[in-house]
Design a protein around this motif. Structure first.
Motif, PDB file in Angstrom:
ATOM      1  N   UNK A  75     -58.775  14.801  27.194  1.00 41.12           N
ATOM      2  CA  UNK A  75     -60.188  15.156  27.054  1.00 41.12           C
ATOM      3  C   UNK A  75     -60.363  16.668  27.122  1.00 41.12           C
ATOM      4  N   UNK A  76     -60.957  17.229  26.066  1.00 39.14           N
ATOM      5  CA  UNK A  76     -61.158  18.687  26.044  1.00 39.14           C
ATOM      6  C   UNK A  76     -62.090  19.076  24.896  1.00 39.14           C
ATOM      7  N   UNK A  77     -62.535  20.339  24.964  1.00 41.45           N
ATOM      8  CA  UNK A  77     -63.431  20.869  23.927  1.00 41.45           C
ATOM      9  C   UNK A  77     -63.125  22.349  23.725  1.00 41.45           C
ATOM     10  N   UNK A  78     -63.247  22.790  22.484  1.00 44.15           N
ATOM     11  CA  UNK A  78     -63.055  24.202  22.175  1.00 44.15           C
ATOM     12  C   UNK A  78     -63.905  24.609  20.989  1.00 44.15           C
ATOM     13  N   UNK A  79     -64.238  25.887  20.901  1.00 47.58           N
ATOM     14  CA  UNK A  79     -65.016  26.391  19.757  1.00 47.58           C
ATOM     15  C   UNK A  79     -64.592  27.817  19.434  1.00 47.58           C
ATOM     16  N   UNK A 114     -66.640  35.037   7.091  1.00 44.86           N
ATOM     17  CA  UNK A 114     -65.859  35.099   5.857  1.00 44.86           C
ATOM     18  C   UNK A 114     -66.802  35.126   4.657  1.00 44.86           C
ATOM     19  N   UNK A 115     -66.646  36.159   3.818  1.00 43.89           N
ATOM     20  CA  UNK A 115     -67.410  36.234   2.561  1.00 43.89           C
ATOM     21  C   UNK A 115     -68.906  35.952   2.737  1.00 43.89           C
ATOM     22  N   UNK A 116     -69.511  36.742   3.601  1.00 49.19           N
ATOM     23  CA  UNK A 116     -70.955  36.651   3.836  1.00 49.19           C
ATOM     24  C   UNK A 116     -71.383  35.304   4.434  1.00 49.19           C
ATOM     25  N   UNK A 117     -70.427  34.581   5.008  1.00 43.26           N
ATOM     26  CA  UNK A 117     -70.739  33.315   5.659  1.00 43.26           C
ATOM     27  C   UNK A 117     -70.166  33.309   7.070  1.00 43.26           C
ATOM     28  N   UNK A 118     -70.935  32.693   7.957  1.00 42.99           N
ATOM     29  CA  UNK A 118     -70.521  32.573   9.358  1.00 42.99           C
ATOM     30  C   UNK A 118     -70.004  31.154   9.572  1.00 42.99           C
ATOM     31  N   UNK A 119     -68.728  31.031   9.958  1.00 38.39           N
ATOM     32  CA  UNK A 119     -68.115  29.727  10.200  1.00 38.39           C
ATOM     33  C   UNK A 119     -68.035  29.448  11.697  1.00 38.39           C
ATOM     34  N   UNK A 120     -68.521  28.284  12.086  1.00 41.11           N
ATOM     35  CA  UNK A 120     -68.418  27.822  13.474  1.00 41.11           C
ATOM     36  C   UNK A 120     -67.487  26.610  13.503  1.00 41.11           C
ATOM     37  N   UNK A 121     -66.452  26.697  14.300  1.00 41.98           N
ATOM     38  CA  UNK A 121     -65.461  25.626  14.387  1.00 41.98           C
ATOM     39  C   UNK A 121     -65.516  25.011  15.785  1.00 41.98           C
ATOM     40  N   UNK A 122     -65.619  23.699  15.844  1.00 41.52           N
ATOM     41  CA  UNK A 122     -65.633  22.961  17.114  1.00 41.52           C
ATOM     42  C   UNK A 122     -64.576  21.870  17.068  1.00 41.52           C
ATOM     43  N   UNK A 123     -63.841  21.703  18.147  1.00 44.01           N
ATOM     44  CA  UNK A 123     -62.843  20.644  18.258  1.00 44.01           C
ATOM     45  C   UNK A 123     -63.073  19.873  19.551  1.00 44.01           C
ATOM     46  N   UNK A 124     -63.205  18.568  19.424  1.00 42.89           N
ATOM     47  CA  UNK A 124     -63.383  17.695  20.579  1.00 42.89           C
ATOM     48  C   UNK A 124     -62.251  16.678  20.608  1.00 42.89           C
ATOM     49  N   UNK A 174     -54.972  19.177   9.547  1.00 40.40           N
ATOM     50  CA  UNK A 174     -54.515  17.961  10.223  1.00 40.40           C
ATOM     51  C   UNK A 174     -53.120  18.159  10.836  1.00 40.40           C
ATOM     52  N   UNK A 175     -52.258  18.841  10.084  1.00 43.81           N
ATOM     53  CA  UNK A 175     -50.911  19.105  10.581  1.00 43.81           C
ATOM     54  C   UNK A 175     -50.959  19.968  11.834  1.00 43.81           C
ATOM     55  N   UNK A 176     -51.814  20.985  11.816  1.00 41.35           N
ATOM     56  CA  UNK A 176     -51.950  21.882  12.967  1.00 41.35           C
ATOM     57  C   UNK A 176     -52.485  21.131  14.183  1.00 41.35           C
ATOM     58  N   UNK A 177     -53.486  20.272  13.972  1.00 41.86           N
ATOM     59  CA  UNK A 177     -54.057  19.490  15.066  1.00 41.86           C
ATOM     60  C   UNK A 177     -53.009  18.562  15.673  1.00 41.86           C
ATOM     61  N   UNK A 178     -52.228  17.910  14.816  1.00 41.58           N
ATOM     62  CA  UNK A 178     -51.204  16.975  15.272  1.00 41.58           C
ATOM     63  C   UNK A 178     -50.122  17.698  16.072  1.00 41.58           C
ATOM     64  N   UNK A 179     -49.686  18.870  15.580  1.00 46.85           N
ATOM     65  CA  UNK A 179     -48.625  19.621  16.260  1.00 46.85           C
ATOM     66  C   UNK A 179     -49.055  20.089  17.640  1.00 46.85           C
ATOM     67  N   UNK A 180     -50.304  20.504  17.757  1.00 51.22           N
ATOM     68  CA  UNK A 180     -50.769  21.085  19.017  1.00 51.22           C
ATOM     69  C   UNK A 180     -51.238  20.033  20.031  1.00 51.22           C
ATOM     70  N   UNK A 210     -58.036  25.742  19.164  1.00 48.97           N
ATOM     71  CA  UNK A 210     -57.097  24.826  19.800  1.00 48.97           C
ATOM     72  C   UNK A 210     -56.552  25.392  21.106  1.00 48.97           C
ATOM     73  N   UNK A 211     -56.443  26.706  21.169  1.00 49.46           N
ATOM     74  CA  UNK A 211     -55.999  27.341  22.409  1.00 49.46           C
ATOM     75  C   UNK A 211     -56.934  27.003  23.560  1.00 49.46           C
ATOM     76  N   UNK A 212     -58.254  27.001  23.278  1.00 46.33           N
ATOM     77  CA  UNK A 212     -59.235  26.626  24.300  1.00 46.33           C
ATOM     78  C   UNK A 212     -59.084  25.154  24.683  1.00 46.33           C
ATOM     79  N   UNK A 213     -58.871  24.310  23.654  1.00 45.45           N
ATOM     80  CA  UNK A 213     -58.710  22.878  23.900  1.00 45.45           C
ATOM     81  C   UNK A 213     -57.500  22.622  24.800  1.00 45.45           C
TER      82      UNK A 213
END
Length: 296
Positions: free
Chosen positions: A6-10, A15-25, A50-56, A145-148
């Motif tokens: 159980x964990x959460x990270x953001x 990038x290119x005039x867009x703000x990206x927010x990434x959340x992982x639960x 998906x590969x990165x999530x699985x590895x970590x 993922x480091x936060x997670x």
């Protein structure tokens, strides 16, 4: 070190005039399962994510959300853009003009009429085909993922404290079970011998035969081996908790073995105190089982 599922990270990136927010639960799951929700334009890097999530993360039910918002009104570098299907609009205007002429209608075409045209506006998403953009996104996900992982370690440390505490309680109960079972064999032997003697007092069965049969029956209620195996399983639990990671499934198996030994002891014993301690031990084992379900 024990790790929780159980964990959460953001994390965020521009990038290119867009703000990206990434959340992982991440929550507990028997295996690894990932669900991704992101702009269609990022479909190309779905496998890499998906590969990165699985590895970590190795194990657990994982949700990864990527949201995009425009930073400014500059449309040149936006991930999403809205365009007008001018060919479609021309066809509609031509058709409306023909209707006006054919049916002698004098009204002018209004913007409200144009807005009612279906599929007139096209929402286009620019593809993340640039490798540098992909690297930036994946690097940001890795940061998230480091936060997670950090939270999983913290949650795991807290879980370990609770499990250790419950194992200490089980140790105390095992001592009480062992003490309560010391005279169990001898008392049962005497009881069985007396019963057999009464039942067979009028027969020609020898004293030696009675003692032999009583001994065999008494051995069936001896719990020495079960207590030894129980202590061994608890020792193994503590070792796994202190020395290994990714041990959730192994811990779950050992807990099953601990529960099996307690059930056997309870079924063999005729001492009320021993049975009571077995019931209390089973209650603590169930608590540990629930805690282990969240261990990676």
């Amino acid at each position: 070190m024990l790790e929780s599922m159980t964990a959460y990270g953001s994390a965020e990136i521009d990038i290119n005039n867009n703000h990206l927010t990434i959340e992982i639960k991440s929550v507990n799951h028997r295996f690894f399962e990932a669900r991704l929700k992101m702009p269609y334009s990022m479909g190309k890097i779905d496998p890499a994510i998906r590969k990165l999530l699985k590895e970590k993360l190795v194990r657990g039910s994982v949700d990864c959300y990527i949201k995009t918002t425009k930073i400014s009104k500059d449309e040149t570098n936006c991930i999403e853009s809205i365009t007008v299907d001018t060919d479609l609009l021309s066809q509609y205007i031509k058709a409306l003009e023909e209707i006006k002429v054919k049916f002698n209608i004098s009204d002018n075409i209004k913007i409200s009429d144009v807005l009612k045209i279906p599929n007139l506006f096209i929402n286009e998403e620019k593809s993340f085909s640039d490798e540098e953009l992909e690297k930036k996104i994946l690097k940001t996900i890795e940061k998230c993922l480091g936060q997670v992982l950090e939270m999983q370690k913290k949650e795991g440390a807290e879980l370990k404290k609770v499990i250790d505490k419950n194992l200490d309680i089980i140790d105390d109960y095992v001592v009480k079970i062992k003490d309560g079972s010391k005279d169990l064999l001898n008392n049962s032997f005497i009881k069985i011998k007396d019963n057999l003697t009464k039942l067979l007092s009028s027969s020609d069965i020898s004293e030696d035969r009675i003692l032999t049969e009583a001994g065999i029956l008494a051995e069936h209620i001896d719990v020495t081996e079960e207590i030894d195996r129980l202590n061994s399983h608890i020792k193994q639990l503590r070792y796994e908790l202190n020395n290994n990671t990714d041990v959730g499934r192994k811990l779950d198996f050992i807990i099953q073995e601990v529960n099996r030994e307690i059930n056997t002891i309870a079924s063999k014993s005729e001492e009320k105190d021993v049975i009571y301690h077995c019931v209390e031990t089973k209650s603590i084992i169930e608590k540990i089982r629930e805690q282990v379900q969240n261990v990676k």
